[in-house]
Design an enzyme around this catalytic site. Structure first.
Site, short mmCIF file in Angstrom:
data_model
loop_
_atom_site.label_atom_id
_atom_site.label_comp_id
_atom_site.label_asym_id
_atom_site.label_seq_id
_atom_site.Cartn_x
_atom_site.Cartn_y
_atom_site.Cartn_z
N TRP A 278 -10.48 -22.77 -46.89
CA TRP A 278 -9.79 -22.84 -48.18
C TRP A 278 -10.27 -24.04 -48.99
CZ3 TRP A 278 -4.53 -25.32 -49.30
CH2 TRP A 278 -4.35 -26.49 -48.55
N ASP A 279 -10.90 -25.00 -48.31
CA ASP A 279 -11.42 -26.17 -49.00
C ASP A 279 -12.34 -25.77 -50.15
OD1 ASP A 279 -11.00 -26.53 -46.06
OD2 ASP A 279 -11.12 -28.65 -46.62
N GLU A 414 -0.80 -27.71 -40.55
CA GLU A 414 -1.23 -27.10 -39.30
C GLU A 414 -0.61 -27.74 -38.06
OE1 GLU A 414 -5.63 -25.61 -40.85
OE2 GLU A 414 -5.41 -27.56 -39.85
N LYS A 495 1.07 -32.35 -41.71
CA LYS A 495 -0.37 -32.62 -41.80
C LYS A 495 -0.86 -32.56 -43.23
CE LYS A 495 -4.86 -31.01 -40.12
NZ LYS A 495 -5.57 -29.99 -39.33
N GLN A 496 -0.37 -31.55 -43.98
CA GLN A 496 -0.76 -31.37 -45.38
C GLN A 496 0.49 -31.45 -46.24
OE1 GLN A 496 -3.60 -30.79 -46.98
NE2 GLN A 496 -5.09 -30.08 -45.49
#
Length: 508
Positions: A278-279, A414, A495-496
Site C-alpha cells: 500500500w506504500d 499490524e 503500529k500505524q
C-alpha cells in the site's frame, strides 16, 4: 542508489549486483524476490588515495575522485550513472587529469572479473569476448508454469589498467553495459529467445558506443526535464527542501513512465523483496500524481495489468470473495507474494481500497475520461464487488437498525489480528464503493439507461454499492470524541496511526 526506474545497483556503485524492475526469482510466498543480476562496473582504483565522493541528485550520477599513487599532480574521477533516457544502459566514465608530465597508470579492480558474477537467482552462461556478453535465466518462476526471465548484458570490458601518456594532460574513458530482458524483447519470432535478447543488448551497446561522446549530456537532459517541474524549494528552510528532493530522487530512480512494473517501499532494491505494498499508492504516489502524472499513470497501469491476480486471490477464499482482492504484496504476476509466515497476506485487505483511492485521484487530477473508462473503471468496479462480498449486514435487535460490518481483518495497525470494523479499513472501503458509483454515473449517465452498458441488473448493483457505502460502520466514541482503531480497542499502542489517516489522505 543510482537507478533510472528500469535498472539500479543493489546498495552502492561497488555492489556486486544490479536489479531490473519486474525481474523476480522465487515462487510466490517462498517468497518471490528481485533477482540479483551481476553488476559489471563494481570498480575500484587500487593505486590511489580517495579525496572525495558525490551523489549528484540533480544529474543522477555518482562520482569518486582520488589522487594517483598518492601524488598531487595526477588525479582521476570515476562517474557512474544509469542512463535516464536509454533505460537499459549503465555507464562508467573515467577522467584522468595529468599534470605530472609523465606517464600515469590507474590500476583497476573490478569485482565482476573475480568470480563474483555468479548469482543464486540465475543460471548464466559464461561466454566473454573483447565486447563481452553474458546471458542467463531466473531459476524459479513466480507461479507454476509461469515464465522464467531471461537477462542479457552486453558490455565494454574494464581493463586491469588505464594508462595516460606523459604528453596527455587529460584523457577520458567510457565503459557501457547494455541490459535487456525477455520482458522488453519480443522473442516469439525467434528460434532462440536467448539469442533474441542477446542481439537486442548487443545492438544497444553498439549504438551507445557510437554516441559515447554525448551519453552523459543526454542523460543529464533527462534528469533536467524531471526536475524542471519537480524541484521543491522551501523559503528559509533549505534542509526541508533538501530532504524532500532527496526523497523524490529516490522515487524517480525507481520508476519510469515507459515501464509499468510497480514501486516497492525501498525503491528499485530488494528491500521487502522488491514487492509493491500500500506504500505505493498511499505514501509515494500522491507526490508523483501532482509533479509527474506520467509516472503516476505507470503505477496504476501496473495494478490494472494485474487484475487477474487480484481476482484469483479473491476466489481463493472459502467461501470465495467477489471482484478483485489486491494482494498485500505484489511482484511480477500480481498474485499474493507475501511470505507464508505473515498473516498480513491473508487479512490486510485495506490495500484494495487504497488502490481505488489512487485511481479516483488520478481521474480528479487529469479528468481523463478515456483513461477512466479503459483502466480506472474496471479496477473500481472489481474493487466494489470485492467490498460488497467482504462486508456483512447485521440487524441490531435493540435498535432495529441494520448496519454493515467488516469482520476478521488486519488494519494498518499490524500489531493486531482478527479484529472487527477497523475504522480505516471501513472508511476506505466506503470511499471505494462511492468512487465506483460516481465513475459509473459519469460514464453511463441515466440518459443511456436503455443501452447495453447499463442494464437493470447493473443499476441494481450500483444502487447496492451506494447503499453499502452509507451503511458501513465508522466507529465513533461520543464520550471520548474519538474514532477507536477498531471494535473492542482498549488503548493499546498502535503500529500505524491509521485513525489520523481518515483526515488525510481519505478526507473523511
Amino acid at each position: 542508489m543510482i537507478g533510472n526506474g528500469y535498472l539500479s545497483h543493489a546498495k552502492g556503485v561497488r555492489s556486486d549486483y544490479m536489479y531490473i524492475s519486474g525481474v523476480f526469482n522465487g515462487e510466490t510466498t517462498s517468497p518471490s524476490h528481485r533477482a540479483k543480476i551481476p553488476a559489471t562496473y563494481a570498480v575500484t582504483v587500487d593505486n590511489s588515495k580517495t579525496i572525495g565522493a558525490l551523489l549528484d541528485v540533480r544529474q543522477g550520477s555518482y562520482h569518486r575522485r582520488g589522487y594517483v599513487s598518492d601524488t598531487n599532480g595526477a588525479w582521476y574521477e570515476l562517474r557512474w550513472y544509469a542512463h535516464r533516457e536509454e533505460r537499459g544502459l549503465y555507464v562508467l566514465e573515467v577522467d584522468v587529469h595529468n599534470d605530472l608530465r609523465e606517464a600515469v597508470t590507474l590500476q583497476l579492480r573490478n569485482a565482476f572479473f573475480h568470480g563474483q558474477y555468479r548469482s543464486e537467482d540465475f543460471q548464466f552462461d559464461a561466454s566473454f569476448s573483447s565486447q563481452g556478453s553474458i546471458c542467463g535465466h531466473t531459476l524459479i518462476p513466480e507461479t507454476s508454469g509461469g515464465p522464467a526471465h531471461t537477462v542479457c548484458v552486453a558490455q565494454t570490458l574494464v581493463p586491469d589498467a588505464l594508462s595516460v601518456g606523459a604528453d596527455q594532460p587529460f584523457a577520458s574513458f567510457s565503459f557501457v553495459s547494455a541490459y535487456r530482458t525477455s520482458l522488453d524483447v519480443d522473442t516469439t519470432a525467434s528460434a532462440s529467445p536467448v539469442d533474441a535478447v542477446r542481439a537486442a543488448a548487443e545492438g544497444d551497446l553498439a549504438r551507445a558506443q557510437a554516441a559515447a561522446a554525448t551519453l552523459y549530456a543526454t542523460h543529464v537532459d533527462g534528469w533536467r526535464a524531471l526536475w524542471q517541474r519537480s524541484n521543491i524549494h522551501v523559503e528559509g528552510r533549505p534542509d526541508v527542501g533538501q530532504a524532500v528532493n532527496a526523497s523524490l530522487f529516490a522515487i524517480f530512480s525507481s520508476v519510469r513512465d515507459d515501464w509499468a512494473y510497480g514501486l516497492a517501499p525501498g525503491g528499485l532494491t530488494n528491500y521487502y523483496n522488491g514487492h509493491a505494498f500500500w506504500d505505493t499508492e498511499t505514501w509515494m504516489y500522491p507526490a508523483l500524481l501532482l509533479l509527474q502524472p506520467a509516472l503516476a499513470h505507470a503505477l496504476l497501469q501496473y495494478r490494472f495489468d494485474r487484475l487477474a491476480g487480484a481476482r484469483q486471490k479473491a476466489q481463493s477464499y472459502s467461501p470465495p470473495f467477489g471482484g478483485a482482492m489486491f494482494p498485500w504484496e505484489s511482484a511480477f504476476s500480481g498474485v499474493e507474494t507475501c511470505p507464508s509466515w505473515a498473516a498480513t497476506g491473508q487479512r490486510e485487505d485495506h490495500i484494495s481500497g487504497d488502490i481505488a483511492l489512487a485511481v479516483w485521484q488520478y481521474y480528479l487530477v487529469t479528468r481523463d475520461a478515456t483513461w477512466l473508462r479503459a483502466v480506472g473503471y474496471p479496477v473500481l468496479s472489481d474493487v466494489a464487488d470485492f467490498w460488497t462480498s467482504r462486508a456483512t449486514y447485521v440487524d441490531d435487535a435493540a435498535t432495529g437498525q441494520r448496519a454493515a460490518h467488516i469482520f476478521d481483518i488486519i488494519p494498518p495497525d499490524e500489531y493486531v489480528d482478527h479484529v472487527d470494523d477497523s475504522v480505516y479499513s471501513n472508511a476506505v472501503a466506503s470511499l471505494a464503493l462511492s468512487f465506483f458509483v460516481q465513475a459509473h454515473r459519469l460514464l453511463y449517465p441515466a440518459a443511456s439507461a436503455a443501452s447495453a452498458a447499463s442494464t437493470a441488473a447493473e443499476d441494481a448493483r450500483v444502487a447496492a454499492c451506494e447503499q453499502l457505502a452509507r451503511d458501513l460502520v465508522i466507529l465513533f466514541d461520543p464520550a471520548l470524541q474519538i474514532h477507536p482503531e477498531y471494535a473492542a480497542y482498549s488503548g493499546a499502542v498502535v503500529k500505524q496511526a491509521d485513525v489520523v489517516l481518515l483526515h488525510y489522505p481519505l478526507g473523511v
